[in-house]
Design a protein around this motif. Structure first.
Motif, mmCIF file in Angstrom:
data_model
loop_
_atom_site.group_PDB
_atom_site.id
_atom_site.type_symbol
_atom_site.label_atom_id
_atom_site.label_comp_id
_atom_site.label_asym_id
_atom_site.label_seq_id
_atom_site.Cartn_x
_atom_site.Cartn_y
_atom_site.Cartn_z
ATOM 1 N N GLU A 114 -61.476 7.187 -7.575
ATOM 2 C CA GLU A 114 -61.561 6.594 -5.996
ATOM 3 C C GLU A 114 -61.058 5.212 -6.135
ATOM 4 N N GLU A 115 -61.321 4.411 -7.274
ATOM 5 C CA GLU A 115 -60.944 2.994 -7.122
ATOM 6 C C GLU A 115 -59.346 2.916 -7.428
ATOM 7 N N ARG A 116 -59.035 4.031 -8.081
ATOM 8 C CA ARG A 116 -57.525 4.153 -8.384
ATOM 9 C C ARG A 116 -56.929 4.343 -6.885
ATOM 10 N N LEU A 117 -57.207 5.137 -6.068
ATOM 11 C CA LEU A 117 -56.659 5.699 -4.959
ATOM 12 C C LEU A 117 -56.715 4.375 -4.263
ATOM 13 N N ALA A 118 -57.955 3.553 -4.002
ATOM 14 C CA ALA A 118 -58.184 2.505 -3.216
ATOM 15 C C ALA A 118 -57.273 1.349 -3.695
ATOM 16 N N GLY A 119 -57.170 1.249 -4.529
ATOM 17 C CA GLY A 119 -56.284 0.084 -5.248
ATOM 18 C C GLY A 119 -54.570 0.587 -4.993
ATOM 19 N N LEU A 120 -54.285 1.647 -4.958
ATOM 20 C CA LEU A 120 -52.846 2.147 -4.702
ATOM 21 C C LEU A 120 -52.729 2.114 -3.154
ATOM 22 N N ARG A 121 -53.687 2.282 -2.399
ATOM 23 C CA ARG A 121 -53.452 2.282 -0.823
ATOM 24 C C ARG A 121 -53.311 0.548 -0.599
ATOM 25 N N GLN A 126 -50.109 -3.368 1.250
ATOM 26 C CA GLN A 126 -49.396 -4.944 1.402
ATOM 27 C C GLN A 126 -48.258 -4.794 1.594
ATOM 28 N N LEU A 127 -47.518 -3.848 1.048
ATOM 29 C CA LEU A 127 -46.114 -3.830 1.278
ATOM 30 C C LEU A 127 -45.664 -3.334 2.262
ATOM 31 N N ALA A 128 -46.248 -2.364 2.994
ATOM 32 C CA ALA A 128 -45.965 -1.588 3.987
ATOM 33 C C ALA A 128 -47.042 -1.132 5.042
ATOM 34 N N PRO A 129 -47.454 -1.801 5.976
ATOM 35 C CA PRO A 129 -48.858 -1.471 6.415
ATOM 36 C C PRO A 129 -48.548 -0.169 7.381
ATOM 37 N N GLY A 130 -49.267 0.687 7.443
ATOM 38 C CA GLY A 130 -49.514 1.654 8.017
ATOM 39 C C GLY A 130 -48.634 3.058 7.419
ATOM 40 N N GLN A 131 -48.107 2.654 6.110
ATOM 41 C CA GLN A 131 -47.308 3.697 5.686
ATOM 42 C C GLN A 131 -48.060 4.723 4.764
ATOM 43 N N TRP A 132 -49.327 4.422 4.275
ATOM 44 C CA TRP A 132 -50.215 5.270 3.506
ATOM 45 C C TRP A 132 -50.358 6.362 4.167
ATOM 46 N N ASP A 133 -50.877 6.377 5.417
ATOM 47 C CA ASP A 133 -51.230 7.440 6.263
ATOM 48 C C ASP A 133 -49.950 8.207 7.100
ATOM 49 N N ALA A 134 -48.845 7.425 6.945
ATOM 50 C CA ALA A 134 -47.746 8.025 7.581
ATOM 51 C C ALA A 134 -46.948 8.865 6.873
ATOM 52 N N THR A 135 -46.935 8.876 5.528
ATOM 53 C CA THR A 135 -46.103 9.354 4.478
ATOM 54 C C THR A 135 -46.999 10.463 3.528
ATOM 55 N N ARG A 136 -46.220 11.153 2.781
ATOM 56 C CA ARG A 136 -46.884 12.100 1.785
ATOM 57 C C ARG A 136 -47.682 11.490 0.895
ATOM 58 N N PHE B 92 -45.268 7.598 -3.239
ATOM 59 C CA PHE B 92 -45.173 7.216 -4.719
ATOM 60 C C PHE B 92 -43.683 6.475 -4.704
ATOM 61 N N HIS B 93 -42.707 6.783 -3.776
ATOM 62 C CA HIS B 93 -41.343 6.225 -3.829
ATOM 63 C C HIS B 93 -41.156 5.028 -3.017
ATOM 64 N N HIS B 94 -42.215 4.344 -2.477
ATOM 65 C CA HIS B 94 -41.889 3.349 -1.727
ATOM 66 C C HIS B 94 -41.654 2.079 -2.704
ATOM 67 N N SER B 95 -40.779 1.235 -2.228
ATOM 68 C CA SER B 95 -40.095 0.371 -3.220
ATOM 69 C C SER B 95 -39.785 -1.020 -2.407
ATOM 70 N N MET B 96 -39.154 -1.783 -3.214
ATOM 71 C CA MET B 96 -38.540 -3.032 -2.468
ATOM 72 C C MET B 96 -36.890 -3.107 -2.826
ATOM 73 N N ASN B 97 -36.257 -3.530 -2.034
ATOM 74 C CA ASN B 97 -34.912 -4.097 -2.305
ATOM 75 C C ASN B 97 -34.843 -5.461 -2.694
ATOM 76 N N TYR B 98 -34.218 -5.676 -3.940
ATOM 77 C CA TYR B 98 -34.459 -7.056 -4.337
ATOM 78 C C TYR B 98 -33.366 -7.295 -5.425
ATOM 79 N N ARG B 99 -33.312 -8.753 -5.832
ATOM 80 C CA ARG B 99 -32.296 -9.120 -6.906
ATOM 81 C C ARG B 99 -33.287 -10.174 -7.714
ATOM 82 N N SER B 100 -33.133 -9.724 -8.741
ATOM 83 C CA SER B 100 -33.861 -10.763 -9.696
ATOM 84 C C SER B 100 -33.408 -11.048 -11.049
#
Lengths: 214, 214
Positions: A114-121, A126-136, B92-100
């Motif tokens: 449960e914590e693993r899923l919450a952490g991944l969510r 943080q990277l892409a708000p709204g995407q957790w529920d919008a994608t597979r 799972f395949h969310h990512s960033m475009n970046y240069r590092s």
């Protein structure tokens, strides 16, 4: 309040220190990428990576095969926002306006599903708000390939510099322009994957995402 | 060509590796801030700081009293540009475009006065092109308070991800929007220091500074 330990106590530019947990949350929540510092064979390694926050816990993830998050060692996680370049009358007083947070801790490998899923969510949102529920959602296999670690926000410091340059008193009379050149982040127009096989509109949480800000 | 050492050899996402020195220079030269990793009492510390480059040498500076650049230890310097968020059909395949770029090395304290000045000039010009010649040069006292270190670019790696998401084959048929949300950096209008005592126009190298780019 942020606690003070020898390594989070500012020794220079003390006036830039911030001490409330809200300041820490604000810097962390505004970021896309952190710089994770680990020690490998006695030498430092600094890796850019995504992250998420739930309360007073920071979550990071990686491949289960990746070295950086394995092992019982301490890490340092730094998040930095550059807000502008401070142009002074003297070379010496040039600076940046910035907000930064440093977190020290010992990552805990998250085993609870449960914590693993919450952490991944949290990391995804943080990277892409709204995407957790919008994608597979992740499959069992994808989850098994992903390591999630938790880092407590117990030991952290925040530094903020804003505003015009601080020049030496005798330099203010010189006819040299001084000020700040602000740096802004903004989202460009969404670029649809050319491999899209059906006509799907860009979702509002993507097309109307607020610019990364303060 | 960038040399390959065990720690600069990519173990994951190898296709993101770049091996030419020009790629390294391009990533470094486009940045304002690096993240400097050091080991203090066995634990990592990651500090955001400015830098400059001359040929195959990176220059960093700090107060002579600062801990981070003292001592004979190795450092890791990482420069990261986030170019966009990669929105996949699957979480799972969310990512960033970046240069590092990551640089490993043992900082050399620069003692030669000519090299110290050249290093400081490179650091200032990286942050604020044109300002070294437009503002008051450092005094003897200011120079004495400033430590300059040089890090060779001998051991470095570059990673770049650009382009649309890479989803699993079976996900391409799903009616989920996928693509890239590009992130742009731009300079705002220069903000003149309210403490300016004379009317001085914003210099062209400030008002017309090209946006940080690729």
């Amino acid at each position: 309040m942020l606690s003070t330990t020898p390594r989070t106590r500012l020794t220079r530019s003390k006036e830039r220190g911030r001490t409330s947990r809200e300041d820490l949350y604000a810097v962390l929540d505004a970021g896309l990428v952190c710089h994770l510092g680990v020690v490998v064979d006695g030498a430092p390694r600094v890796i850019p990576t995504g992250y998420g926050r739930i309360g007073d816990t920071l979550y990071l993830h990686g491949s289960t095969g990746s070295l950086s998050l394995r092992g019982p060692g301490e890490v340092c996680v730094t998040v930095t926002h550059v807000d502008g370049v401070v142009l002074a009358r003297s070379v010496f007083h040039h600076s940046m306006n910035y907000r930064s947070a440093m977190v020290y801790g010992r990552p805990r490998l998250v085993r609870d599903e449960e914590e693993r899923l919450a952490g991944l969510r949290a990391i995804t949102e943080q990277l892409a708000p709204g995407q957790w529920d919008a994608t597979r959602p992740p499959t069992r296999k994808e989850l098994a390939a992903t390591a999630v670690v938790a880092i407590s926000l117990d030991e952290a410091s925040v530094k903020v510099r804003q505003g015009p340059p601080s020049d030496d008193p005798e330099d203010y009379a010189t006819p040299i322009w001084a000020g700040v050149l602000p740096l802004r982040l903004s989202w460009g127009a969404p670029e649809t994957d050319p491999a899209m096989t059906s006509e799907v509109e860009v979702p509002a949480h993507v097309s109307s995402r607020p610019d990364p800000g303060r």
